[in-house]
Design an enzyme around this catalytic site. Structure first.
Site, mmCIF file in Angstrom:
data_model
loop_
_atom_site.group_PDB
_atom_site.id
_atom_site.type_symbol
_atom_site.label_atom_id
_atom_site.label_comp_id
_atom_site.label_asym_id
_atom_site.label_seq_id
_atom_site.Cartn_x
_atom_site.Cartn_y
_atom_site.Cartn_z
ATOM 1 N N HIS A 121 0.817 -1.217 0.000
ATOM 2 C CA HIS A 121 0.000 0.000 0.000
ATOM 3 C C HIS A 121 0.852 1.268 0.000
ATOM 4 C CE1 HIS A 121 -3.723 2.149 0.256
ATOM 5 N NE2 HIS A 121 -4.402 1.093 0.617
ATOM 6 N N ASP A 125 -2.181 2.469 -4.565
ATOM 7 C CA ASP A 125 -3.408 2.953 -3.937
ATOM 8 C C ASP A 125 -4.496 1.895 -4.048
ATOM 9 O OD1 ASP A 125 -3.769 5.266 -2.565
ATOM 10 O OD2 ASP A 125 -4.732 6.341 -4.211
#
Length: 150
Positions: A121, A125
């Site tokens: 992450h 995104d």
């Protein structure tokens, strides 16, 4: 497919695929492949053959940014694949089995397969990851899209 520069700014190049191939053998071999969707089949076939024959080189095994893991060939119904550093994501594809599905007011058996996408992450995104997963789902449901590069 997602690529990232040194500052972790997201850049998406949809015409290139960079990933790993893991050939089923005792030592387990990973290899990089890069190309367009239409080139994937030929490139993966060559790398899989080299991996199984034990003739793959260290250069061919380095540099992948994305892995596709097919646990389904071993009967895996669901699992969470773990990212191999320094890669940014891994897609787990599991066994296709008939499952009950509601169609209208009826419950019917349909072939279903679970997909699991694990991603870093810090680099990817959630929106882009889900968009990618939805595209994979769409192309698996209608493979003509992959074959015809649609």
């Amino acid at each position: 497919v997602f690529f990232f520069n040194d500052t972790a700014t997201t850049e998406i190049y949809t015409e290139q695929i960079v990933g790993s191939v893991r050939c089923v053998q005792e030592t387990g071999i990973n290899a990089e492949y890069m190309g367009s969707f239409s080139d994937v089949e030929t490139g993966l076939e060559l790398l899989a053959k080299k991996g199984k024959d034990g003739t793959i080189t260290a250069e061919e095994m380095a540099g992948g940014t994305f892995t596709i893991s097919n646990g389904g060939i071993f009967g895996s119904l669901l699992g969470t694949p773990i990212i191999n550093v320094p890669q940014s994501a891994i897609l787990g594809m599991h066994a296709i089995v008939n499952r009950p599905v509601v169609v209208g007011d009826n419950i019917v058996a349909r072939p279903m397969m679970y997909l699991a996408l694990t991603y870093d992450h810090r680099l990817i995104d959630g929106r882009e990851a889900v968009t990618f997963l939805k595209r994979i789902k769409s192309e698996i449901e209608d493979p003509r899209r992959l074959l015809l590069d649609l």
